[in-house]
Write an enzyme that holds these catalytic residues in place. Structure first.
Site, PDB file in Angstrom:
ATOM      1  N   GLY A 143       9.215  21.016   4.549  1.00 17.01           N
ATOM      2  CA  GLY A 143       9.856  20.044   5.423  1.00 17.01           C
ATOM      3  C   GLY A 143       9.886  20.439   6.886  1.00 17.01           C
ATOM      4  O   GLY A 143      10.230  19.618   7.737  1.00 17.01           O
ATOM      5  N   CYS A 187       3.928  -9.377 -10.071  1.00 16.17           N
ATOM      6  CA  CYS A 187       2.610  -9.505  -9.463  1.00 16.17           C
ATOM      7  C   CYS A 187       1.922 -10.736 -10.044  1.00 16.17           C
ATOM      8  O   CYS A 187       1.834 -10.896 -11.266  1.00 16.17           O
ATOM      9  CB  CYS A 187       1.771  -8.255  -9.728  1.00 16.17           C
ATOM     10  SG  CYS A 187       0.041  -8.458  -9.225  1.00 16.17           S
ATOM     11  N   CYS A 232      -1.385  -9.371 -12.116  1.00 19.65           N
ATOM     12  CA  CYS A 232      -1.325  -8.521 -13.309  1.00 19.65           C
ATOM     13  C   CYS A 232       0.038  -8.564 -13.987  1.00 19.65           C
ATOM     14  O   CYS A 232       0.229  -7.945 -15.027  1.00 19.65           O
ATOM     15  CB  CYS A 232      -1.692  -7.082 -12.968  1.00 19.65           C
ATOM     16  SG  CYS A 232      -0.378  -6.175 -12.141  1.00 19.65           S
ATOM     17  N   CYS A 282       0.325  -6.805  -6.268  1.00 22.40           N
ATOM     18  CA  CYS A 282       0.512  -5.364  -6.140  1.00 22.40           C
ATOM     19  C   CYS A 282      -0.122  -4.874  -4.842  1.00 22.40           C
ATOM     20  O   CYS A 282      -1.254  -5.238  -4.524  1.00 22.40           O
ATOM     21  CB  CYS A 282      -0.177  -4.633  -7.285  1.00 22.40           C
ATOM     22  SG  CYS A 282       0.587  -4.861  -8.880  1.00 22.40           S
ATOM     23  N   CYS A 304      -3.280  -2.342  -9.927  1.00 27.97           N
ATOM     24  CA  CYS A 304      -3.354  -3.747 -10.333  1.00 27.97           C
ATOM     25  C   CYS A 304      -4.647  -3.988 -11.124  1.00 27.97           C
ATOM     26  O   CYS A 304      -4.629  -4.626 -12.186  1.00 27.97           O
ATOM     27  CB  CYS A 304      -3.314  -4.625  -9.085  1.00 27.97           C
ATOM     28  SG  CYS A 304      -3.029  -6.364  -9.400  1.00 27.97           S
TER      29      CYS A 304
END
Lengths: 297, 370
Positions: free
Chosen positions: A31, A240, A243, A265, A271
Site C-alpha cells: 500500500g 444482464c 447472459c 455485463c 458474459c
C-alpha cells in the site's frame, strides 16, 4: 528483439531493473507509494503509461497477456495496449481471464476469481487517496508517515451527514494491511471486495505521477466504513440482458431516445463465457446463435 | 438481438489511415520536405527541441511533419524517442561566456563592452501582414558579414558582480546536480532540478506565470540584464583522456534577469538573479523561465510565499506539456464504469430526496386534516 528496432518490451533493461526494484519495495511495504523514475512512453500520460511500464518490467515470453478497459477487451485503448505488447514483446495475448498470466486493467477487476498464477496490473491516474483533501505531496507524505488519516474519515462522515450514506462510488479508499491508506484506482466500489486476500499479486502503476504500489497475495484490504454505516457495493434491479447474470457489474446501454435502456455485463469475457455455457438473458440469444453471431465478426 | 459492440481494432486502423491522409493533404500540392521545415520553420523546430529535451534539428523537423504542425504532439514524439536513448556521457557545463554571438542585448545599460547586437529579431518589426511573402520566389537580400569581428562580450552580471551589487553566482559545487529524467520528482527540489524542469516546461505555462509576477503576484522588479543568442561548444571529458574534448556545438538562447532584493537579516540589499536557457532562439521562453526561476527562489531568499509562481510544487508539477496534454485528453477514454457507478448513486440519492419530500408533504396534509 522484435521487428520494432526497440528493446524487448520497449523499455531498456536498466529501466526495467529500476522498475522491478520499485515493485519489490512496493511488495515489501503493501500500500505504500514508491516513487520511481517513470519514463515517457510512446502512449500519452493518463492512458495507462504506469500500467504499461509495470507490465513491460515483469512480462516475459512465457506470459499470456490480457488487457481490459472498463472490463472489456475490445475497448479502443485496451486494443491499443494489447497490440503494443504483441508488437514489442511478441507476447501471447488472450481475452480469457483464466488463460492470462498478466492482466493489465483500467477501472475493473474481472468477475472470474483470480489465482496465484496471475498478476493484476492496474493503471492509476491519481495514486494519492488524500489528494482531494490535500493537494500537496509534501503534506500527504507526512500524513502517510504518521498514519494521519482522519481527514478521509471526516470526508466519508460528511457524505453521511449530507446524503445519508457514503457517496463515493469508485476509487473508494481502502486500508491495506492495517497500515497504509490506498487508492484502489478508479475501479467501482463493487470490485473492492475482490482486492481483499486475493491470491493474485496486484501491482499499481501511476506513470505521470511516477508512483508504484502493490498489494501482495493474501493481504487484508479493507474498504473504509463506520460500524453503523458498513461498506456496501452497488446493486442493480436488472440482470444482464444478454447472459442473465445478477452477480456482475452492469453497464447501462442506451438503446433509443425514448428512455429505452438495457444492462449488460461490463466484463465481456465473463458474459461471453456464460452465454457459451447456455445462460440466456431477456434480450440475449441461445448459445448456438450467439456463437454464430460472434464468429461472423 | 443485441451483440455487444465490437470492432475496436478495425476502428483504430481506419482512424490512422484517415490521419495519414489528412496529414498529407491535397496530393496535388508538393509534399513538405524535412529540409524545408528545418530551414524555414526554425522557431518551431527550436521549441520542439527545447520542450522535447533533445537537440536534433532533423528529428524535430520529422516530428513536426508527422504531427501535422501540432507542436505539442511533435514534442511528445521527440520525448518518447529520447527516453529510449542510452546515456553515453555527461557534458561539461556550457560556457556561454565564449558564445559566438548573433544577438546580445541588455536593458540595463545603454552601452557596454561588446555592444548591443540586435541580430535576427521580430522586435521593431511592424506586425503588418507581408503580402509580398504570399507570392513565392521571395529571396531576401543577404546581409553582408561584418568586417570587424565582435568584441568580447563580458556578461552584464559579471560587471555588476565586480562591484558586489549582485549576489554571486552560486558556485557550481561538485554535488551531483540531479537528473529529472532519471529520478522521480521529490519536493522541496533544489535549484538545478527546478531549472531542468523549467527548461522542458511548456512555454505558455512559463509565459503566463512569469507574466503574473509582473502584474504583482510575487513582484520581483525584473530587468532584462542580458539576453544572448548564439552557438556554444559542447565538451565532454572522456575518462581515458582526462581533458575536455569538443564534440560539437549547439545554438542556445540565454537570459539573465536582474531583480531587486531589499536584503534580509543575513544579506545586505543587492540584486538577485533569475536564469533562463533554451535551445535555439527561444528568447520568449528564456525570459519567462528567468522570471519563474527567480520567483521560485522565494524560500531560499526568505521571501513570503504568497503567489502561484512562487509555489514550487504547483509550478513544477503542472508545467510539462506531455503530462498535462496526456492527462487532460485521457478524459476522452471510456469511463463507462465510473459513470455507471455515479448514475446508480445519483438515482438512489434522488429517490431518497423524493421520498423525503413526499413524506414531508403527507405530514403537512395530515396536520391540516387534524
Amino acid at each position: 528483439m522484435t521487428d520494432t528496432g526497440y528493446n524487448y518490451a520497449y523499455l531498456d533493461e536498466q529501466t526495467k531493473r529500476m522498475i522491478r526494484r520499485a515493485i519489490l519495495k512496493a511488495v515489501a511495504i503493501p500500500g505504500y507509494q514508491v516513487p520511481f523514475a517513470g519514463r515517457e512512453m510512446p502512449l500519452p500520460y493518463g492512458w495507462g503509461t504506469g500500467g504499461i511500464q509495470v507490465t513491460a518490467a515483469i512480462i516475459g515470453q512465457d506470459d499470456t497477456l490480457k488487457v481490459i478497459d472498463q472490463g472489456a477487451d475490445d475497448t479502443t485503448n485496451a486494443v491499443s495496449i494489447r497490440r503494443f505488447f504483441a508488437r514489442t514483446a511478441a507476447v501471447k495475448t488472450t481475452e480469457k481471464t483464466v488463460e492470462a498470466t498478466v492482466i493489465q486493467t483500467r477501472h475493473r477487476i474481472p468477475e472470474t476469481a483470480l489465482t496465484e498464477n496471475q498478476i493484476m496490473v492496474y493503471q492509476v491516474p491519481i495514486p494519492e487517496p488524500l489528494r482531494w483533501m490535500e493537494p500537496r505531496e509534501t503534506e500527504t507524505r507526512k500524513m502517510h508517515a504518521l498514519q494521519e488519516y482522519g481527514v478521509m474519515h471526516v470526508k466519508l462522515y460528511e457524505d453521511i451527514a449530507r446524503f445519508g450514506h457514503i457517496a463515493t462510488t469508485y476509487d473508494y479508499p481502502v486500508m491495506v494491511n492495517d497500515r497504509y491508506l490506498m487508492a484502489p484506482s478508479p475501479i467501482p466500489k463493487f470490485d473492492n471486495p475482490k482486492l481483499n486476500n486475493s491470491p493474485a499479486l496486484q501491482l499499481f502503476g501511476a506513470g505521470r505521477e511516477k508512483r508504484i504500489y502493490a498489494v501482495p497475495p493474501y493481504t487484508p484490504v479493507k474498504s473504509l466504513d463506520f460500524t453503523d454505516h458498513p461498506f456496501e457495493v452497488q446493486r442493480w434491479d436488472d440482470c444482464c440482458a444478454l447472459c442473465g447474470a445478477t452477480d456482475s457489474f452492469l453497464d447501462e446501454v442506451i438503446t433509443d431516445d425514448k428512455g429505452g435502456r438495457m444492462y449488460v455485463c461490463s466484463d465481456s469475457d465473463y458474459c461471453g463465457d456464460r452465454r457459451a455455457a447456455g445462460h440466456v438473458g431477456p434480450q440475449g440469444v441461445d448459445a448456438d446463435a450467439y456463437q454464430r453471431a460472434t464468429a461472423a465478426e | 438481438m443485441y451483440v455487444a459492440v465490437k470492432g475496436g481494432e478495425k476502428a483504430i486502423d481506419t482512424a490512422h489511415q484517415l490521419l495519414a491522409e489528412q496529414r498529407r493533404g491535397d496530393a496535388a500540392v508538393p509534399e513538405l520536405t524535412l529540409e524545408q521545415i528545418k530551414n524555414q520553420m526554425t522557431l518551431a523546430v527550436d521549441r520542439v527541441m527545447t520542450e522535447g529535451s533533445l537537440y536534433d534539428r532533423d528529428l524535430a523537423a520529422l516530428a513536426i511533419k508527422q504531427a501535422r504542425g501540432d507542436l505539442m504532439e511533435a514534442i511528445f514524439l521527440l520525448r518518447a524517442y529520447r527516453t529510449t536513448l542510452p546515456r553515453l556521457a555527461t557534458t561539461e557545463p556550457l560556457d556561454t561566456d565564449t558564445m559566438r554571438i548573433i544577438r546580445r542585448i541588455s536593458a540595463t545599460f545603454k552601452d557596454l563592452p561588446g555592444g548591443q547586437v540586435l541580430g535576427p529579431t521580430f522586435d521593431y518589426t511592424h506586425r503588418l501582414l507581408d503580402f509580398a511573402l504570399a507570392a513565392e520566389g521571395d529571396t531576401p537580400v543577404p546581409v553582408p558579414a561584418d568586417a570587424a569581428p565582435l568584441e568580447a562580450c563580458p556578461r552584464v552580471t559579471a560587471l555588476l558582480n565586480a562591484e558586489g551589487l549582485i549576489e554571486p553566482d552560486t558556485a557550481a559545487d561538485d554535488a551531483d546536480p540531479g537528473d529529472i529524467t532519471r529520478e522521480p520528482p521529490l519536493y522541496p527540489a533544489d535549484r538545478a532540478v527546478r531549472l531542468q524542469t523549467l527548461a522542458r516546461a511548456d512555454e505558455g505555462w512559463l509565459l503566463a506565470l512569469g507574466y503574473s509576477t509582473q502584474r504583482g503576484y510575487a513582484k520581483s522588479h525584473p530587468f532584462a540584464g542580458e539576453i544572448r543568442i548564439g552557438s556554444v561548444d559542447v565538451e565532454i571529458i572522456p575518462e581515458e583522456l582526462g581533458f575536455p574534448v569538443r564534440i560539437g556545438s549547439i545554438e542556445v538562447a540565454e537570459c539573465e534577469m536582474i531583480n531587486q532584493f531589499k536584503g534580509s537579516k543575513t544579506t545586505p540589499p543587492q540584486f538577485t538573479r533569475g536564469y533562463g536557457l533554451t535551445f535555439g532562439h527561444g528568447e520568449r521562453k528564456a525570459m519567462s523561465m528567468a522570471l519563474v526561476d527567480r520567483a521560485l527562489r522565494a524560500r531560499e531568499l526568505g521571501e513570503d510565499i504568497t503567489a502561484p509562481a512562487q509555489d514550487e510544487e504547483f509550478v513544477l508539477s503542472h508545467g510539462d506539456t506531455v503530462e498535462s496534454s496526456g492527462f487532460t485528453q485521457h478524459l476522452k477514454l471510456p469511463h463507462y464504469v465510473d459513470f455507471q457507478s455515479e448514475l446508480v448513486a445519483v438515482r438512489a440519492l434522488r429517490a431518497e430526496y423524493e421520498a423525503r419530500r413526499r413524506a414531508a408533504q403527507n405530514g403537512e396534509q395530515e396536520s391540516r386534516n387534524d
